[in-house]
Structures are given as C-alpha cells and as structure tokens.
Write a protein that holds these residues in place. Structure first.
Motif, PDB file in Angstrom:
ATOM      1  N   ARG A 145      37.690   5.694  -8.813  1.00 13.84           N
ATOM      2  CA  ARG A 145      38.726   4.933  -9.534  1.00 13.84           C
ATOM      3  C   ARG A 145      38.150   3.645 -10.093  1.00 13.84           C
ATOM      4  O   ARG A 145      38.434   3.273 -11.240  1.00 13.84           O
ATOM      5  CB  ARG A 145      39.909   4.636  -8.621  1.00 13.84           C
ATOM      6  CG  ARG A 145      40.702   5.872  -8.244  1.00 13.84           C
ATOM      7  CD  ARG A 145      42.052   5.557  -7.624  1.00 13.84           C
ATOM      8  NE  ARG A 145      42.065   4.547  -6.605  1.00 13.84           N
ATOM      9  CZ  ARG A 145      42.090   4.786  -5.290  1.00 13.84           C
ATOM     10  NH1 ARG A 145      42.074   6.030  -4.840  1.00 13.84           N
ATOM     11  NH2 ARG A 145      42.134   3.796  -4.436  1.00 13.84           N
TER      12      ARG A 145
ATOM     13  N   ILE B 288      40.479   3.061 -13.219  1.00 12.11           N
ATOM     14  CA  ILE B 288      41.800   3.657 -12.999  1.00 12.11           C
ATOM     15  C   ILE B 288      42.554   2.832 -11.972  1.00 12.11           C
ATOM     16  O   ILE B 288      42.047   2.553 -10.887  1.00 12.11           O
ATOM     17  CB  ILE B 288      41.666   5.120 -12.517  1.00 12.11           C
ATOM     18  CG1 ILE B 288      41.031   5.968 -13.618  1.00 12.11           C
ATOM     19  CG2 ILE B 288      43.013   5.681 -12.089  1.00 12.11           C
ATOM     20  CD1 ILE B 288      40.668   7.359 -13.177  1.00 12.11           C
ATOM     21  N   LYS B 289      43.769   2.429 -12.346  1.00 14.82           N
ATOM     22  CA  LYS B 289      44.631   1.660 -11.457  1.00 14.82           C
ATOM     23  C   LYS B 289      45.949   2.401 -11.312  1.00 14.82           C
ATOM     24  O   LYS B 289      46.199   3.388 -12.008  1.00 14.82           O
ATOM     25  CB  LYS B 289      44.862   0.272 -12.034  1.00 14.82           C
ATOM     26  CG  LYS B 289      43.579  -0.518 -12.160  1.00 14.82           C
ATOM     27  CD  LYS B 289      43.815  -1.903 -12.668  1.00 14.82           C
ATOM     28  CE  LYS B 289      42.511  -2.638 -12.545  1.00 14.82           C
ATOM     29  NZ  LYS B 289      42.043  -3.359 -13.586  1.00 14.82           N
TER      30      LYS B 289
ATOM     31  N   ASN C  99      39.335   8.204 -17.699  1.00 12.99           N
ATOM     32  CA  ASN C  99      40.458   7.302 -17.908  1.00 12.99           C
ATOM     33  C   ASN C  99      40.946   7.556 -19.329  1.00 12.99           C
ATOM     34  O   ASN C  99      40.193   7.392 -20.289  1.00 12.99           O
ATOM     35  CB  ASN C  99      39.978   5.858 -17.725  1.00 12.99           C
ATOM     36  CG  ASN C  99      41.061   4.839 -17.924  1.00 12.99           C
ATOM     37  OD1 ASN C  99      41.934   4.997 -18.765  1.00 12.99           O
ATOM     38  ND2 ASN C  99      41.003   3.773 -17.155  1.00 12.99           N
TER      39      ASN C  99
END
Length: 79
Positions: A19, A24-25, A43
């Motif tokens: 992540r 990526i959140k 992403n």
C-alpha cells in the motif's frame, strides 16, 4: 514477495508495504491490469495520471513551448 489470504467474499488485505509503495490509502481505488498472462495491481489515480502524461507526450514541442513562461503566455492568450 507478499502474501494475502482471500476471504469467502473474495476480499484481500493489501499488505502495508505494498500500500505504501503504491500510495494506496483508505478509500483509494485499485486497478487490476492483465498483461501477458500476469495480473498487476496499481493505484488507479496514479495510472490515470500516467496515461494522461503519455497522451500529452511531445505536445509541448509540437506547439513550441520551451519554458514555464511560454506556458503562462499561452494561458494568458486563451483567457
């Protein structure tokens, strides 16, 4: 290499290191890309930006933009 377990609903938890590398959140959307029999995860926002950059490649040269000032002048002319 990272490993993730698939739940009964087909869900996985993307490992934290992956992540972070992909930016990526919570709430991010991911894209699955198939290429030559392999599946890649990306992403989706970063992939859209990459595609936009690729689409505009060479356009600055085509319209003779060589500096930030050239871009600012072009924007002023468009207003």
């Amino acid at each position: 290499m990272e490993l993730a377990k698939v739940t009964s609903k087909g869900q996985i938890t993307i490992p934290i290191d992956i992540r972070r590398k992909l930016g990526i959140k919570e709430g991010s959307k991911v894209l699955f890309i198939e290429d030559a029999g392999r599946i890649y995860i990306a992403n989706s926002s970063m992939e859209a930006l990459r595609e936009a950059q690729e689409a505009f490649r060479g356009e600055a040269e085509r319209v003779s933009l060589q500096s930030v000032e050239d871009v600012a002048d072009m924007i002023k002319e468009m207003q």
